[in-house]
Structure formats: C-alpha cells, structure tokens
Design an enzyme around this catalytic site. Structure first.
Site, PDB file in Angstrom:
ATOM      1  N   GLY A 142      26.770   0.193   3.038  1.00 25.20           N
ATOM      2  CA  GLY A 142      26.401   1.133   2.134  1.00 25.20           C
ATOM      3  C   GLY A 142      27.104   1.676   1.319  1.00 25.20           C
ATOM      4  O   GLY A 142      27.840   1.119   0.736  1.00 25.20           O
TER       5      GLY A 142
ATOM      6  N   LYS B 131      30.961  10.274   8.562  1.00 22.99           N
ATOM      7  CA  LYS B 131      30.615   9.510   7.589  1.00 22.99           C
ATOM      8  C   LYS B 131      31.356   9.946   6.284  1.00 22.99           C
ATOM      9  O   LYS B 131      30.898  10.988   5.911  1.00 22.99           O
ATOM     10  CB  LYS B 131      29.195   9.455   7.404  1.00 22.99           C
ATOM     11  CG  LYS B 131      28.343   8.497   8.598  1.00 22.99           C
ATOM     12  CD  LYS B 131      26.920   8.129   8.050  1.00 22.99           C
ATOM     13  CE  LYS B 131      26.478   7.301   9.013  1.00 22.99           C
ATOM     14  NZ  LYS B 131      25.165   6.583   8.661  1.00 22.99           N
TER      15      LYS B 131
ATOM     16  N   ASP C 161      14.738   6.921   2.843  1.00 16.70           N
ATOM     17  CA  ASP C 161      15.608   5.430   2.987  1.00 16.70           C
ATOM     18  C   ASP C 161      15.226   5.094   4.467  1.00 16.70           C
ATOM     19  O   ASP C 161      16.246   4.655   5.223  1.00 16.70           O
ATOM     20  CB  ASP C 161      17.021   5.620   2.719  1.00 16.70           C
ATOM     21  CG  ASP C 161      17.420   3.970   2.654  1.00 16.70           C
ATOM     22  OD1 ASP C 161      16.824   2.870   2.665  1.00 16.70           O
ATOM     23  OD2 ASP C 161      18.597   3.943   2.874  1.00 16.70           O
TER      24      ASP C 161
ATOM     25  N   ALA D   2      31.726  -0.028   8.004  1.00 13.91           N
ATOM     26  CA  ALA D   2      31.637   0.393   6.570  1.00 13.91           C
ATOM     27  C   ALA D   2      30.507  -0.225   6.204  1.00 13.91           C
ATOM     28  O   ALA D   2      30.287  -1.355   6.363  1.00 13.91           O
ATOM     29  CB  ALA D   2      32.789   0.131   5.708  1.00 13.91           C
TER      30      ALA D   2
END
Length: 301
Positions: free
Chosen positions: A98, A117, A210, A96
């Site tokens: 972000g 996800k 990102d 787990a």
C-alpha cells in the site's frame, strides 16, 4: 514518475491490477492505461516483480523493490531508527505494501513489541504532517476489544509514522487465500465482532473507509480491525494537493475497489454507510471465498 501524485497514481493502478486474476490483467491495462505505453510498462514491471519474488511474495515486496530501484530511500530502516530515537529499537522490516513500510520494533521503556508503520516518503512528500498527526490522535481514542489501537504518531527525518501493538497471527486476507471460505459459525462470529467494532467507532463519528480482509487481523482467533482513521488522516493531510489523472481529489485512493461503496468510488463524501457496504462485501467473501464483484477495472466495479 517524479511527483508524489504520480507515484500514488501508479500505485493505485498496480494494486487494482494485482487484485485481478492474471489472465484478466492485460484487458484491464488496455482500458486503464488508455494508450499510455510508459505507464503500462511501469505497471507491468511491478506485476512481473511481484510474481518473481519467491522470498516475500505479494504486492508489498514488489512495490518496495521498484520504489527503491526508482530512487527511493535505499535503507529506510536506519532513517526510521533515527526518527524514533531511543524510544524504540527497530528489529526487522515486516513488509511493505500500500502506502507504507512496516517494521517490528521494541518499545524500550516498556519492553513490548510494536509495529511501526512508516508512510512511503515519495508518496507523502506533500502532506501536511500536523493535520495527519491531529487526525491520528482522534483515532487513537478508540478503545474497543476488536479494534487494534494506535499507540502514537510522529514525524522525524522527513518521515510520517504511527505505531500500534504487534499481533501474532494472520489477516483475514491470508486466511481466505489459504483456506478459502470459512465455516458458517466462524464467519458469523467474526462478522459480529467486526460489526460491533464498527458500531462503536460510528457512534464516535469515525469511519474506517478501507475495511477489507487485509485490514482485519486474527489475534487468538478474534477479529482486530487495523488502520482505523488512517484513511481520514491521509485525506485531511492531503487537502490542497492537485490530483493526478485517475486519483481522487485528495490525491489518495481512499478505499479498495472491490469493497468500495459506489458513492466512495465516485469521489463523493462518505459516512458510516460506506463501512457497512464494505462489511457486506467482506461477509460475502468469508462465506464464498471470493468478493461479490469482480470486474476488469476499478471503474467497472
């Protein structure tokens, strides 16, 4: 800490602190928390939990545990399985971190392993699910040898999720943390692969937003960029959310400070050049073992 926006603000501050050396975190929190003692206590509890977690170290384990302690889903795996139905069989939780929880599953029809996800429910309660899925479908059209494709996206049991292939290997983040700077020839080869993937996506007007070592996997020694289009999907899905203090106008922190172009950090519109800036930062880190800029706060960066 009740609303989704507040949770996202806490998560942003926690990860920003985690990126700094332990000896610099107190000074960073002095500035970032601006006298908010309750916020500081929550961040410090996350940091302490992260350091104490010997079984699964890293930001994800601590963030997961504290979210559970504060009332989030205690058994998300069962809820995810219900959302997936018979199409997938959950095997285990991988990590787990972000804004997601990550599960390894088997796609029953094809008997292949995939990663599921799941966006953390408490962080995405206000998102427009249809907008999110629409943007994911656009990202799923990327087909390149150095981009890990998105298989599918869906919604169920109040959860938003997407699936991608399971890759045996480690991330560039893990590689650099474990071994430090890469040999010049290897760094140059990986940079070529990443740059080629970015150029392919940019020609299709898709920006990652990102790019960082944690979002590049090493599969059979070759670069695989993950989560292409996810930041854009979150941004579009969050349109209309009133932001909490310290959070971007979308309610999401779209990027990681150490790799974020100045205009992105300022909350201005971004294009492919933000990815090129991040690529330069990534290349610097591959060659030196550290990011090009390290400061006490995200604002200073």
């Amino acid at each position: 800490m009740g609303s989704g926006e507040q949770w996202r603000a806490l998560e942003e501050l926690f990860h920003a602190a985690l990126e700094r050396p332990p000896e610099e975190r107190a000074a960073f929190l002095d500035q970032a928390c601006a006298g908010d003692a309750a916020l500081r206590r929550e961040v410090e509890s996350l940091l302490a939990a992260d350091e104490a977690d010997a079984e699964a170290p890293g930001a994800g384990a601590a963030w997961d545990r504290v979210i559970r302690d504060l009332g989030a889903e205690p058994d998300l795996a069962a809820r995810v399985q219900a959302a997936l139905g018979g199409a997938y069989r959950i095997e285990r939780e991988l990590k787990a971190g972000g804004m997601s929880r990550v599960f390894v599953a088997t796609e029953t029809a094809l008997k292949r392993r995939v990663v599921v996800k799941v966006l953390a429910p408490r962080l995405t309660a206000d998102l427009d699910a249809e907008r999110f899925k629409r943007e994911i479908r656009i990202a799923a059209g990327l087909q390149h040898p150095h981009i890990l494709p998105v298989h599918s996206a869906g919604e169920g049991e109040g959860l938003l999720y997407y699936t991608m292939p399971f890759v045996e290997g480690e991330s560039l983040r893990s590689r650099v943390d474990r071994l430090g700077a890469l040999p010049l020839t290897e760094a140059a080869r990986l940079m070529r692969e990443i740059a080629d993937a970015l150029a392919y996506a940019h020609r299709r007007t898709i920006v990652h937003r990102d790019l960082k070592p944690a979002n590049v996997l090493l599969g059979e020694g070759h670069a695989l960029i993950i989560d292409f289009g996810i930041a854009k999907a979150l941004s579009v899905a969050a349109e209309g959310i009133t932001p909490a203090p310290g959070v971007t106008s979308t309610g999401f922190v779209l990027g990681t400070p150490a790799y974020m172009a100045p205009e992105q950090a300022a909350g201005d519109p971004v294009d492919h050049r933000a990815d090129l800036y991040a690529l330069g930062c990534l290349g610097y880190e591959l060659l030196t073992g550290r990011p090009p800029f390290v400061e006490d706060s995200a604002h200073a960066l």
